[in-house]
Motif scaffolding. Structure first.
Motif, PDB file in Angstrom:
ATOM      1  N   ASN A  53      10.236   5.860   5.898  1.00  0.00           N
ATOM      2  CA  ASN A  53      10.237   5.734   4.444  1.00  0.00           C
ATOM      3  C   ASN A  53      10.322   4.252   4.061  1.00  0.00           C
ATOM      4  O   ASN A  53      11.318   3.765   3.540  1.00  0.00           O
ATOM      5  CB  ASN A  53      11.417   6.511   3.846  1.00  0.00           C
ATOM      6  N   SER A  54       9.240   3.530   4.398  1.00  0.00           N
ATOM      7  CA  SER A  54       9.227   2.081   4.197  1.00  0.00           C
ATOM      8  C   SER A  54       7.868   1.668   3.655  1.00  0.00           C
ATOM      9  O   SER A  54       6.820   2.034   4.218  1.00  0.00           O
ATOM     10  CB  SER A  54       9.510   1.357   5.522  1.00  0.00           C
ATOM     11  N   PHE A  55       7.869   0.906   2.577  1.00  0.00           N
ATOM     12  CA  PHE A  55       6.611   0.474   1.970  1.00  0.00           C
ATOM     13  C   PHE A  55       5.751  -0.365   2.928  1.00  0.00           C
ATOM     14  O   PHE A  55       4.533  -0.146   3.000  1.00  0.00           O
ATOM     15  CB  PHE A  55       6.899  -0.311   0.680  1.00  0.00           C
ATOM     16  N   PRO A  56       6.310  -1.333   3.671  1.00  0.00           N
ATOM     17  CA  PRO A  56       5.455  -2.109   4.591  1.00  0.00           C
ATOM     18  C   PRO A  56       4.746  -1.253   5.633  1.00  0.00           C
ATOM     19  O   PRO A  56       3.665  -1.615   6.093  1.00  0.00           O
ATOM     20  CB  PRO A  56       6.441  -3.080   5.251  1.00  0.00           C
ATOM     21  N   LEU A 108       3.215   1.412   5.202  1.00  0.00           N
ATOM     22  CA  LEU A 108       1.957   1.939   4.664  1.00  0.00           C
ATOM     23  C   LEU A 108       0.764   1.101   5.109  1.00  0.00           C
ATOM     24  O   LEU A 108      -0.383   1.573   5.089  1.00  0.00           O
ATOM     25  CB  LEU A 108       2.014   1.980   3.132  1.00  0.00           C
ATOM     26  N   ALA A 109       1.022  -0.134   5.509  1.00  0.00           N
ATOM     27  CA  ALA A 109      -0.080  -0.985   5.979  1.00  0.00           C
ATOM     28  C   ALA A 109      -0.705  -0.438   7.255  1.00  0.00           C
ATOM     29  O   ALA A 109      -1.899  -0.664   7.503  1.00  0.00           O
ATOM     30  CB  ALA A 109       0.432  -2.409   6.226  1.00  0.00           C
ATOM     31  N   THR A 161       0.681  -8.219  -1.119  1.00  0.00           N
ATOM     32  CA  THR A 161       1.586  -7.966   0.005  1.00  0.00           C
ATOM     33  C   THR A 161       0.747  -7.538   1.204  1.00  0.00           C
ATOM     34  O   THR A 161      -0.432  -7.184   1.053  1.00  0.00           O
ATOM     35  CB  THR A 161       2.584  -6.858  -0.349  1.00  0.00           C
ATOM     36  N   THR A 221       0.828  -4.765   2.739  1.00  0.00           N
ATOM     37  CA  THR A 221       0.379  -3.391   2.512  1.00  0.00           C
ATOM     38  C   THR A 221      -0.802  -3.368   1.555  1.00  0.00           C
ATOM     39  O   THR A 221      -1.794  -2.657   1.786  1.00  0.00           O
ATOM     40  CB  THR A 221       1.531  -2.545   1.941  1.00  0.00           C
ATOM     41  N   GLU A 222      -0.725  -4.135   0.501  1.00  0.00           N
ATOM     42  CA  GLU A 222      -1.834  -4.198  -0.445  1.00  0.00           C
ATOM     43  C   GLU A 222      -3.065  -4.822   0.199  1.00  0.00           C
ATOM     44  O   GLU A 222      -4.206  -4.422  -0.082  1.00  0.00           O
ATOM     45  CB  GLU A 222      -1.414  -4.994  -1.683  1.00  0.00           C
TER      46      GLU A 222
END
Length: 454
Positions: A83-86, A88-89, A267, A269-270
């Protein structure tokens, strides 16, 4: 009064002995749980249990046997770990790599690299290395780099007089650049595990990646001098410009991704999402080599690969939680600091350990398991966490092309239609080369930290 005093001292002594007895029992219990945790994992890996299930089973059995926390923590910790946004990369970079392979981007990179170094001694082997470096700066995956570039260049190398085993070994080693040169999935995982900036870790991989590329190119030239290979015709300036124009959109992609990250525009991820969109636009609308009928298969393959990596991250997170609960880093740190005085002796021993670990564990699992254990000790010896991360990544990159579980080996051997024993013998010089590179990167921190802020 004297009797009372002696009685009080007797009670105090009894209490102290009881306290030490309980502390001894606790230490013995923790020692038993640590042995169970690591011993069961090793046993499961030896008998061939997949890494994900081996990590999950070892952690769950240790929790159950030691009663160190409720079993409810198992699903909770696994979910928390991913459960970590980074993170998602990771699936987006994997999808971008598959889209580039199907959309003709990797082929144009190969053609451009051929015009640059194809006519030199060892030209095709150098093309594989240079193209892998370009592709690594886009995909972030060693396996994707090996598959995309190897599918084109391994057959070409064999046709030009290289042995199938050498061609496969060269591509397997060059594919390892996929996890050294940013953007890199293992660099992202280390940044999360070590609580470091993903951007700093990407910067830390630039010069180490360059060192590895140069050393592989030198070996390709030395090896080719002893072979009677068919030379490539030197490319004219017009041909170089034509190949460059054809590959310009592919070559702009690393600039777009890394420039956006370091410029503070997106970022990591983006940037991975931008890479996917860019791959679809360039491969589908401009190059017109990405038919719609291939999209479902590409999405499926990307989803399966992402699921494998994320499941390893989930169970490794659970395993790491047990490691911290049993105070393994503290125990090991106290022992190592007491037994080893030299930081350079420490880093040599760490490299030996990680070399062994990388032969049996996926890089993702090794990073998530050993970063919490080794990083606190490295900090005690004065190592910068970003420099230590670069050492870990380069070290574990070798695990991608060393038996028995080197993923790049299996991909390259399948493309070259050669056996694992043959390619394993051919890969030995590449292991020696990266060992030398690893020592250079370990003992010259500047290579990893020159672009990183204080």
């Amino acid at each position: 009064m004297v009797v009372r005093l002696h009685a009080g001292r007797g009670c105090a002594d009894l209490f102290e002995r009881h306290r030490h007895h309980r502390a001894g029992l606790c230490r013995r219990k923790e020692s038993g749980m640590i042995s169970l945790l690591f011993g069961l994992l090793l046993l499961l890996l030896i008998v061939g249990v997949p890494v994900t299930f081996a990590l999950g089973l070892a952690a769950t059995v240790t929790i159950w046997q030691g009663d160190i926390m409720p079993l409810l923590i198992v699903p909770q910790e696994m979910i928390r770990s991913i459960n970590s946004f980074p993170l998602l990369a990771i699936p987006f970079f994997i999808l971008a790599g598959n889209l580039m392979q199907a959309g003709g981007i990797s082929r144009r990179l190969v053609d451009f690299s051929k015009t640059l170094v194809g006519s030199t001694t060892g030209g095709l082997a150098m093309v594989a290395i240079v193209t892998s470096a370009f592709f690594a700066a886009i995909s972030g995956s060693g396996a994707a780099t090996t598959a995309a570039v190897g599918a084109i260049l391994i057959p070409a190398m064999v046709a030009h007089g290289y042995s199938a085993s050498y061609a496969a070994a060269n591509q397997a080693a060059a594919g390892a650049l996929g996890i050294i040169i940013p953007p890199s999935i293992p660099l992202i995982l280390y940044a999360i595990s070590a609580n470091q900036s993903v951007g700093d870790m990407f910067l830390a991989g630039l010069l180490p990646g360059f060192v590895v590329v140069i050393s592989l190119l030198i070996y390709a030239w030395i090896h080719a001098r002893n072979l009677q290979t068919l030379p490539e015709e030197p490319a004219s300036a017009a041909k170089i410009l034509k190949a460059g124009r054809s590959a310009i959109l592919a070559l702009l992609m690393p600039t777009l991704i890394l420039g956006g990250i370091y410029g503070g525009i997106v970022t990591p991820t983006e940037a991975a999402v931008v890479a996917v969109v860019y791959s679809v636009v360039v491969g589908g609308l401009i190059y017109r080599e990405l038919p719609l009928r291939q999209i479902p298969a590409i999405l499926r393959d990307s989803a399966v690969t992402s699921a494998v990596i994320l499941s390893i991250i989930a169970t490794a997170g659970l395993y790491g939680r047990i490691i911290l609960s049993l105070q393994v880093p503290t125990v090991i740190s106290d022992f190592v600091v007491g037994a080893i005085q030299s930081p350079w002796l420490f880093i040599i021993l760490v490299n030996i350990l990680l070399l062994f670990v990388g032969m049996f564990l996926e890089a993702a699992a090794a990073i998530l398991i050993f970063t919490p254990i080794l990083l606190p000790i490295a900090l005690t010896f004065g190592f910068h966490p970003v420099h230590f991360g670069a050492i870990m990544i380069v070290n574990l990159a070798m695990g991608m092309f060393t038996p028995p579980v080197g993923l790049n080996l299996f991909i390259a051997s399948h493309i070259a239609k050669t056996s694992i024993p043959r390619i394993s013998r051919a890969v030995v010089p590449f292991v020696v080369i990266l060992l030398i590179d690893l020592l250079i990167i370990s003992f010259i921190p500047w290579l990893s930290l020159v672009f990183v802020g204080p």
